[in-house]
Write a protein that holds these residues in place. Structure first.
Motif, PDB file in Angstrom:
ATOM      1  N   SER A  81       0.824  -1.411  -0.214  1.00  0.00           N
ATOM      2  CA  SER A  81      -0.324   0.014  -0.092  1.00  0.00           C
ATOM      3  C   SER A  81       0.456   1.492   0.296  1.00  0.00           C
ATOM      4  O   SER A  81       0.247   2.298  -0.144  1.00  0.00           O
ATOM      5  CB  SER A  81      -0.958  -0.091   0.739  1.00  0.00           C
ATOM      6  OG  SER A  81      -1.024  -0.413   2.966  1.00  0.00           O
ATOM      7  N   SER A  82       1.959   1.211   0.359  1.00  0.00           N
ATOM      8  CA  SER A  82       3.306   2.507   0.657  1.00  0.00           C
ATOM      9  C   SER A  82       3.353   2.352  -0.341  1.00  0.00           C
ATOM     10  O   SER A  82       4.192   3.476  -1.117  1.00  0.00           O
ATOM     11  CB  SER A  82       4.159   1.932   1.848  1.00  0.00           C
ATOM     12  OG  SER A  82       4.599   1.340   1.509  1.00  0.00           O
ATOM     13  N   ARG A 131       5.410   3.924  -4.466  1.00  0.00           N
ATOM     14  CA  ARG A 131       4.802   5.218  -4.917  1.00  0.00           C
ATOM     15  C   ARG A 131       4.273   4.817  -6.600  1.00  0.00           C
ATOM     16  O   ARG A 131       3.320   5.651  -5.733  1.00  0.00           O
ATOM     17  CB  ARG A 131       6.513   5.643  -5.245  1.00  0.00           C
ATOM     18  CG  ARG A 131       6.033   6.482  -6.080  1.00  0.00           C
ATOM     19  CD  ARG A 131       7.255   7.256  -6.834  1.00  0.00           C
ATOM     20  NE  ARG A 131       8.410   6.724  -7.394  1.00  0.00           N
ATOM     21  CZ  ARG A 131       7.678   6.272  -8.548  1.00  0.00           C
ATOM     22  NH1 ARG A 131       6.665   7.296  -9.344  1.00  0.00           N
ATOM     23  NH2 ARG A 131       8.458   5.436  -9.418  1.00  0.00           N
ATOM     24  N   ARG A 183       0.541   4.234  -4.838  1.00  0.00           N
ATOM     25  CA  ARG A 183       0.141   5.460  -4.482  1.00  0.00           C
ATOM     26  C   ARG A 183       0.209   7.109  -5.335  1.00  0.00           C
ATOM     27  O   ARG A 183      -1.662   7.483  -5.234  1.00  0.00           O
ATOM     28  CB  ARG A 183       0.955   6.135  -3.084  1.00  0.00           C
ATOM     29  CG  ARG A 183       0.916   5.293  -2.309  1.00  0.00           C
ATOM     30  CD  ARG A 183       2.089   6.539  -0.735  1.00  0.00           C
ATOM     31  NE  ARG A 183       2.622   7.299  -1.822  1.00  0.00           N
ATOM     32  CZ  ARG A 183       4.172   6.767  -1.089  1.00  0.00           C
ATOM     33  NH1 ARG A 183       4.289   5.741  -1.297  1.00  0.00           N
ATOM     34  NH2 ARG A 183       5.064   7.867  -1.644  1.00  0.00           N
TER      35      ARG A 183
END
Length: 454
Positions: free
Chosen positions: A245-246, A248, A251
């Motif tokens: 989920s983190s 790049r 995101r």
């Protein structure tokens, strides 16, 4: 599990696991799950098990170091009782199961601790130690840096990275892949030293398209090449995934879900992946993952076939008879292959057997002459009866309907508990066509020793 008096229930993906858990009135004593699952990922499955079955023991396994590390970080929060590499020896898994259930394990026997020399294919009925699940093409004792150097060297030697436009055939394969899985993005991704580079691609835009790749640290494909053993990585929803989920690219909205199958050479080196990405959660089944693996075998076959064509001295010299049957010019080659303990079969580009050696005839329980001219699907159906789990054999030996391919899988024989490694690679014929050289090799000792070292 059966040895402990439990009833094992096996399912192929996270969605099926969730349905099975929901439909059972009684909570399971133990759940053992892979963390990379189709449909519902392993972390989500663990959370759902824990909500509905607080007393169930949970063991997680994965070939992906990053997933195991995250499971270790969340072990207390998710109340996970055991974490293992998927390449762990069967005895380690058994001991873990005893421990989490609070049962005293039996003392190991001498035969369980000492490797035993084994015969090869003949005779098939020879006894052997119990094998473990499919081993990695690279031993667990091989240093990771040495493995990576070898991998990068093979990419360089095959001359796969170039500045020209995407290869036409590979571009057609990624377009076919995107259509087959109804996703906007499909890639042939080669994982290089510091970046992933797209040999073929569909659905990209912006900077990623302009640079034809990304830095390696954000590439989910890098996790596939770095895994303990070669297998697909499936991330049904990266936006909610504890590891990804983190990322790049997640995101920034480049993708939300991912599935990547390794591109494995005939030597067992993972060059990169054939992967699919979507902007929404990926509704993919275990059967579809098998299909992605088959397409990845086709892509790897195309890459290896092209490398062979650039080295004409490696091509087998063949001639065609009036009946369009390719036969070997050199009888000495057939004699040499008949002397091998490996079972060997050669297919033409239409998946028809051109040659089978005596070891293959023994494995198939047929005369070699009976195998010549047989279509592959008939041959595989015939061969499946020789393996312990014939349905699993038929599922995992899946290949694309046409084109060259590369494949490598391990299977347990029904008659003797030995492990045979199925390996297939394309060979270039002098007339411009290709064939498939397939071998079945007894690797029981290798698998046992690799497991013990791990």
């Amino acid at each position: 599990m059966a040895d402990l008096g439990l009833e094992p229930v096996c399912v192929q993906d996270g969605k099926a696991a969730r349905t099975t858990l929901t439909n059972h009135d009684e909570a399971p004593a133990v759940v053992m799950t892979e963390l990379s699952l189709a449909g519902v990922d392993g972390f989500q499955l663990v959370r759902e098990v824990r909500r509905h079955s607080p007393d169930t023991r949970i063991i997680v396994l994965s070939s992906f170091v990053t997933l195991r590390t995250k499971a270790l970080e969340q072990k207390d929060m998710l109340d996970i009782q055991g974490i293992l590499a998927k390449s762990a020896p069967l005895e380690s898994i058994r001991r873990m199961l005893y421990r989490v259930l609070g049962i005293q394990p039996p003392e190991p026997t001498a035969s369980a601790t000492q490797p035993t020399p084994l015969p090869m294919l003949a005779p098939l009925e020879s006894p052997s130690p119990s094998p473990t699940p499919t081993a990695s093409p690279v031993s667990a004792s091989t240093p990771i840096l040495a493995r990576e150097r070898t991998r990068l060297a093979q990419i360089a030697s095959m001359q796969l990275v170039d500045e020209g436009p995407p290869d036409e055939v590979l571009q057609g394969l990624v377009q076919e892949t995107a259509r087959a899985f109804n996703v906007p993005i499909a890639l042939v991704s080669l994982v290089l030293e510091d970046r992933q580079w797209f040999k073929a691609h569909v659905g990209l835009s912006g900077k990623v398209l302009e640079e034809r790749g990304t830095e390696r640290e954000v590439a989910l494909c890098a996790h596939v090449v770095e895994a303990d053993r070669a297998e697909p990585l499936v991330v049904p929803d990266a936006a909610t995934h504890p590891v990804f989920s983190s990322n790049r690219l997640v995101r920034e909205g480049l993708f939300r879900s991912y599935a990547g199958a390794p591109l494995i050479t005939s030597e067992g080196t993972v060059l990169g992946t054939l992967c699919i990405l979507d902007h929404k959660p990926l509704a993919i089944s275990a059967e579809q993952v098998d299909g992605l693996v088959a397409l990845a075998r086709r892509v790897a076959g195309e890459l290896e076939f092209r490398a062979q064509l650039s080295k004409s001295q490696q091509a087998l010299k063949l001639e065609r008879s009036a009946h369009a049957v390719v036969r070997l010019q050199a009888d000495v080659l057939a004699a040499a292959l008949n002397g091998l303990e490996d079972a060997v079969v050669l297919f033409d580009h239409q998946r028809i057997i051109l040659f089978a050696n005596e070891s293959m005839a023994l494995l198939a329980d047929r005369n070699a002459s009976e195998l010549i001219g047989m279509e592959r699907h008939t041959f595989i159906r015939l061969l499946s009866s020789r393996f312990k789990d014939s349905l699993d054999f038929l599922r995992r030996i899946l290949i694309p309907e046409e084109g060259p391919y590369v494949a490598r899988e391990d299977f347990e024989l029904k008659s003797s508990q030995r492990v045979l490694r199925w390996m297939s690679r394309p060979v270039a014929f002098a007339d411009g066509h290709f064939g498939q050289l397939t071998t079945y090799r007894d690797v029981t000792n290798e698998v046992e020793l690799a497991r013990r070292r791990s």
